[in-house]
Design a protein around this motif. Structure first.
Motif, mmCIF file in Angstrom:
data_model
loop_
_atom_site.group_PDB
_atom_site.id
_atom_site.type_symbol
_atom_site.label_atom_id
_atom_site.label_comp_id
_atom_site.label_asym_id
_atom_site.label_seq_id
_atom_site.Cartn_x
_atom_site.Cartn_y
_atom_site.Cartn_z
ATOM 1 N N PRO A 153 0.833 -1.213 0.000
ATOM 2 C CA PRO A 153 0.000 0.000 0.000
ATOM 3 C C PRO A 153 0.858 1.249 0.000
ATOM 4 O O PRO A 153 2.044 1.219 0.347
ATOM 5 C CB PRO A 153 -0.816 -0.121 1.286
ATOM 6 N N GLY A 154 0.255 2.353 -0.431
ATOM 7 C CA GLY A 154 0.945 3.634 -0.402
ATOM 8 C C GLY A 154 1.549 4.064 -1.715
ATOM 9 O O GLY A 154 2.133 5.151 -1.803
ATOM 10 N N GLY A 155 1.411 3.263 -2.751
ATOM 11 C CA GLY A 155 1.975 3.613 -4.055
ATOM 12 C C GLY A 155 1.222 4.755 -4.726
ATOM 13 O O GLY A 155 0.038 4.990 -4.456
ATOM 14 N N LEU A 156 1.912 5.448 -5.613
ATOM 15 C CA LEU A 156 1.339 6.595 -6.318
ATOM 16 C C LEU A 156 1.633 6.484 -7.803
ATOM 17 O O LEU A 156 2.787 6.297 -8.204
ATOM 18 C CB LEU A 156 1.941 7.894 -5.770
ATOM 19 N N VAL A 157 0.596 6.589 -8.631
ATOM 20 C CA VAL A 157 0.745 6.602 -10.089
ATOM 21 C C VAL A 157 0.219 7.926 -10.609
ATOM 22 O O VAL A 157 -0.919 8.317 -10.308
ATOM 23 C CB VAL A 157 -0.021 5.443 -10.759
ATOM 24 N N ILE A 158 1.051 8.606 -11.378
ATOM 25 C CA ILE A 158 0.650 9.880 -11.961
ATOM 26 C C ILE A 158 0.786 9.800 -13.478
ATOM 27 O O ILE A 158 1.875 9.554 -14.005
ATOM 28 C CB ILE A 158 1.497 11.041 -11.408
ATOM 29 N N GLU A 159 -0.318 9.977 -14.156
ATOM 30 C CA GLU A 159 -0.327 10.079 -15.609
ATOM 31 C C GLU A 159 -0.100 11.544 -15.987
ATOM 32 O O GLU A 159 -0.685 12.441 -15.361
ATOM 33 C CB GLU A 159 -1.665 9.597 -16.166
ATOM 34 N N VAL A 160 0.721 11.796 -16.986
ATOM 35 C CA VAL A 160 1.011 13.172 -17.407
ATOM 36 C C VAL A 160 0.366 13.424 -18.763
ATOM 37 O O VAL A 160 0.564 12.667 -19.715
ATOM 38 C CB VAL A 160 2.523 13.442 -17.477
ATOM 39 N N THR A 161 -0.408 14.512 -18.851
ATOM 40 C CA THR A 161 -1.149 14.815 -20.064
ATOM 41 C C THR A 161 -0.930 16.276 -20.448
ATOM 42 O O THR A 161 -0.014 16.945 -19.955
ATOM 43 C CB THR A 161 -2.641 14.519 -19.858
ATOM 44 N N ASP A 162 -1.781 16.792 -21.318
ATOM 45 C CA ASP A 162 -1.754 18.193 -21.714
ATOM 46 C C ASP A 162 -3.171 18.727 -21.578
ATOM 47 O O ASP A 162 -4.061 18.337 -22.323
ATOM 48 C CB ASP A 162 -1.265 18.334 -23.155
ATOM 49 N N GLY A 163 -3.397 19.605 -20.603
ATOM 50 C CA GLY A 163 -4.718 20.167 -20.365
ATOM 51 C C GLY A 163 -5.386 19.532 -19.162
ATOM 52 O O GLY A 163 -5.216 18.334 -18.903
ATOM 53 N N ASP A 164 -6.143 20.344 -18.411
ATOM 54 C CA ASP A 164 -6.765 19.829 -17.185
ATOM 55 C C ASP A 164 -8.244 19.520 -17.338
ATOM 56 O O ASP A 164 -8.921 19.205 -16.363
ATOM 57 C CB ASP A 164 -6.549 20.810 -16.022
ATOM 58 N N ASN A 165 -8.771 19.595 -18.569
ATOM 59 C CA ASN A 165 -10.155 19.192 -18.796
ATOM 60 C C ASN A 165 -10.293 18.679 -20.221
ATOM 61 O O ASN A 165 -9.330 18.702 -21.000
ATOM 62 C CB ASN A 165 -11.126 20.353 -18.547
ATOM 63 N N ASP A 166 -11.467 18.188 -20.564
ATOM 64 C CA ASP A 166 -11.672 17.575 -21.876
ATOM 65 C C ASP A 166 -12.267 18.530 -22.908
ATOM 66 O O ASP A 166 -12.800 18.091 -23.932
ATOM 67 C CB ASP A 166 -12.569 16.338 -21.737
ATOM 68 N N ASP A 167 -12.181 19.834 -22.662
ATOM 69 C CA ASP A 167 -12.616 20.791 -23.676
ATOM 70 C C ASP A 167 -11.693 20.695 -24.889
ATOM 71 O O ASP A 167 -10.469 20.617 -24.755
ATOM 72 C CB ASP A 167 -12.573 22.214 -23.127
ATOM 73 N N TYR A 168 -12.290 20.719 -26.067
ATOM 74 C CA TYR A 168 -11.484 20.682 -27.295
ATOM 75 C C TYR A 168 -11.087 22.102 -27.681
ATOM 76 O O TYR A 168 -11.943 22.970 -27.843
ATOM 77 C CB TYR A 168 -12.277 20.036 -28.434
ATOM 78 N N VAL A 169 -9.781 22.344 -27.794
ATOM 79 C CA VAL A 169 -9.302 23.702 -28.077
ATOM 80 C C VAL A 169 -8.571 23.778 -29.416
ATOM 81 O O VAL A 169 -7.700 24.617 -29.629
ATOM 82 C CB VAL A 169 -8.383 24.209 -26.940
ATOM 83 N N GLY A 170 -8.932 22.895 -30.344
ATOM 84 C CA GLY A 170 -8.412 23.006 -31.693
ATOM 85 C C GLY A 170 -7.010 22.467 -31.889
ATOM 86 O O GLY A 170 -6.269 22.963 -32.741
ATOM 87 N N THR A 171 -6.640 21.436 -31.147
ATOM 88 C CA THR A 171 -5.300 20.861 -31.284
ATOM 89 C C THR A 171 -5.242 19.725 -32.298
ATOM 90 O O THR A 171 -4.206 19.081 -32.441
ATOM 91 C CB THR A 171 -4.825 20.328 -29.923
ATOM 92 N N GLU A 296 -8.559 34.241 -18.376
ATOM 93 C CA GLU A 296 -8.813 35.679 -18.332
ATOM 94 C C GLU A 296 -8.258 36.441 -19.535
ATOM 95 O O GLU A 296 -8.707 37.561 -19.807
ATOM 96 C CB GLU A 296 -8.224 36.270 -17.047
ATOM 97 N N VAL A 297 -7.303 35.858 -20.235
ATOM 98 C CA VAL A 297 -6.660 36.577 -21.341
ATOM 99 C C VAL A 297 -6.816 35.843 -22.673
ATOM 100 O O VAL A 297 -7.279 36.420 -23.656
ATOM 101 C CB VAL A 297 -5.164 36.807 -21.032
ATOM 102 N N VAL A 298 -6.426 34.560 -22.726
ATOM 103 C CA VAL A 298 -6.425 33.833 -23.990
ATOM 104 C C VAL A 298 -7.839 33.592 -24.491
ATOM 105 O O VAL A 298 -8.172 33.955 -25.630
ATOM 106 C CB VAL A 298 -5.676 32.496 -23.847
ATOM 107 N N GLU A 299 -8.690 32.992 -23.685
ATOM 108 C CA GLU A 299 -10.046 32.661 -24.142
ATOM 109 C C GLU A 299 -10.853 33.888 -24.544
ATOM 110 O O GLU A 299 -11.497 33.879 -25.603
ATOM 111 C CB GLU A 299 -10.780 31.860 -23.064
ATOM 112 N N PRO A 300 -10.847 34.979 -23.766
ATOM 113 C CA PRO A 300 -11.607 36.151 -24.195
ATOM 114 C C PRO A 300 -10.906 36.978 -25.263
ATOM 115 O O PRO A 300 -11.474 37.966 -25.739
ATOM 116 C CB PRO A 300 -11.785 36.949 -22.899
ATOM 117 N N GLY A 301 -9.687 36.617 -25.644
ATOM 118 C CA GLY A 301 -8.980 37.329 -26.703
ATOM 119 C C GLY A 301 -8.523 38.720 -26.312
ATOM 120 O O GLY A 301 -8.541 39.644 -27.130
ATOM 121 N N VAL A 302 -8.088 38.899 -25.086
ATOM 122 C CA VAL A 302 -7.627 40.199 -24.603
ATOM 123 C C VAL A 302 -6.311 40.579 -25.284
ATOM 124 O O VAL A 302 -5.440 39.735 -25.495
ATOM 125 C CB VAL A 302 -7.431 40.157 -23.070
ATOM 126 N N ASP A 303 -6.190 41.850 -25.634
ATOM 127 C CA ASP A 303 -4.955 42.364 -26.214
ATOM 128 C C ASP A 303 -3.826 42.199 -25.202
ATOM 129 O O ASP A 303 -3.868 42.766 -24.108
ATOM 130 C CB ASP A 303 -5.132 43.841 -26.569
#
Length: 313
Positions: A153-171, A296-303
């Motif tokens: 007991p006590g083991g830790l498994v960490i999967e490494v991905t890109d992005g913290d949710n399943d929203d599709y952002v055009g990749t 706050e910046v990328v999604e709303p397209g802030v300058d």
């Protein structure tokens, strides 16, 4: 707390040659862990990626940080290679495995960002190769190494991905399939490993200052803030909110030393959410918050020129 809270613990980091894998291996080593540094690029044999970084270099960095680095060449799409890694663990550390960080990827070379098809970004052959490199490799690693980790007991498994949710952002569809599948693996591991008194989850970095990305923007670790000048685009402007691979490594090291890490079982955590939870900094003392910047910046397209970057660091 002990200065070396992972002393006596054994970790395997897949895809530890460069990028996140290297940063994670070094940070686990800094806390005293023995780290099996695995990947395909060695001083004697380069991988198909063709980059100069090697697993031996990463293992030496682990040693310098205060841990023990053991470089093992391993192609995680090759079952016999992974069986060989398992035998090394069994022979050199009596089969002990406390932490498995599944970071193997190797799919960037199959993405053609200049493709005229914005849905696929790749040929079908390259799409299938990306899935093979990015998903099959994780399944093979888990199948062969989980029996060692769940032996106590006590083991830790960490999967490494890109992005913290399943929203599709055009990749592109193939890339999205790979990275969302890794998040799904983390959710499943959260349930299954709990039956063995172990914990499984997923972690993602933010905008990474990996070796390859620094070269992409024609900057160095010393000049990365100049990316908007060197490559004047929104993508380059966002790079001012980038983070080193050690940043997510510190987040994973914090998880590995958290006695209540089971509260995160099955979740996908980001470098910035881990920073908020544990309060660590990047190597330069900053705390880049890519999640807040994106929302706050990328999604709303802030300058970008109207934003104070330091508010997000």
């Amino acid at each position: 707390m002990s200065e070396k809270p992972l002393q006596g613990k054994v970790a395997v980091v897949t895809g530890a040659t460069r990028g996140c894998g290297r940063g994670i291996a070094v940070e686990l080593g800094a806390l005293g862990a023995t780290v099996f540094v695995t990947g395909r690029s060695t001083r004697e044999q380069a991988s198909a990626i063709g980059r100069p970084e090697t697993i031996e270099e990463t293992a030496e960095l682990v040693d310098q940080a205060g841990g023990r680095g053991i470089p093992v060449r391993c192609d995680f799409t090759d079952v016999s290679d992974v069986d060989g890694l398992r035998k090394r663990i069994e022979s050199e550390v009596d089969g002990r495995l406390d932490i498995l960080v599944d970071d193997v990827w190797g799919g960037d070379r199959f993405v053609d960002w200049t493709s005229p098809d914005p849905t696929w970004w790749t040929t079908l052959d390259d799409a299938l190769a990306m899935v093979h490199n990015g998903i099959d490799s994780h399944l093979i690693a888990l199948h062969r190494l989980l029996p060692l980790l769940t032996a106590r007991p006590g083991g830790l498994v960490i999967e490494v991905t890109d992005g913290d949710n399943d929203d599709y952002v055009g990749t592109g569809i193939p890339y999205f399939v790979v990275k969302s599948t890794i998040r799904a693996l983390g959710r499943a591991l959260g349930v299954e490993l709990a039956k063995h008194g172990c914990v499984g989850l997923t972690v993602t970095p933010g905008f990474l200052r990996s070796e390859a990305m620094l070269e992409h923007f024609n900057v160095t670790e010393e000049t990365w803030r100049d990316a908007p000048k060197v490559a004047p685009s929104e993508h380059a402007q966002d790079y001012v909110l980038s983070e080193t691979p050690r940043y997510v490594g510190r987040g994973i090291a914090a998880l590995a030393t958290d006695p209540d890490v089971k509260r995160f079982a099955g979740r996908t955590l980001a470098s910035w959410t881990l920073m908020r939870e544990y309060g660590f900094t990047d190597v330069d003392g900053s705390q880049p918050d890519w999640g807040r910047w994106f929302a706050e910046v990328v999604e709303p397209g802030v300058d970008r020129s109207s934003v104070d970057y330091e508010e997000y660091r």
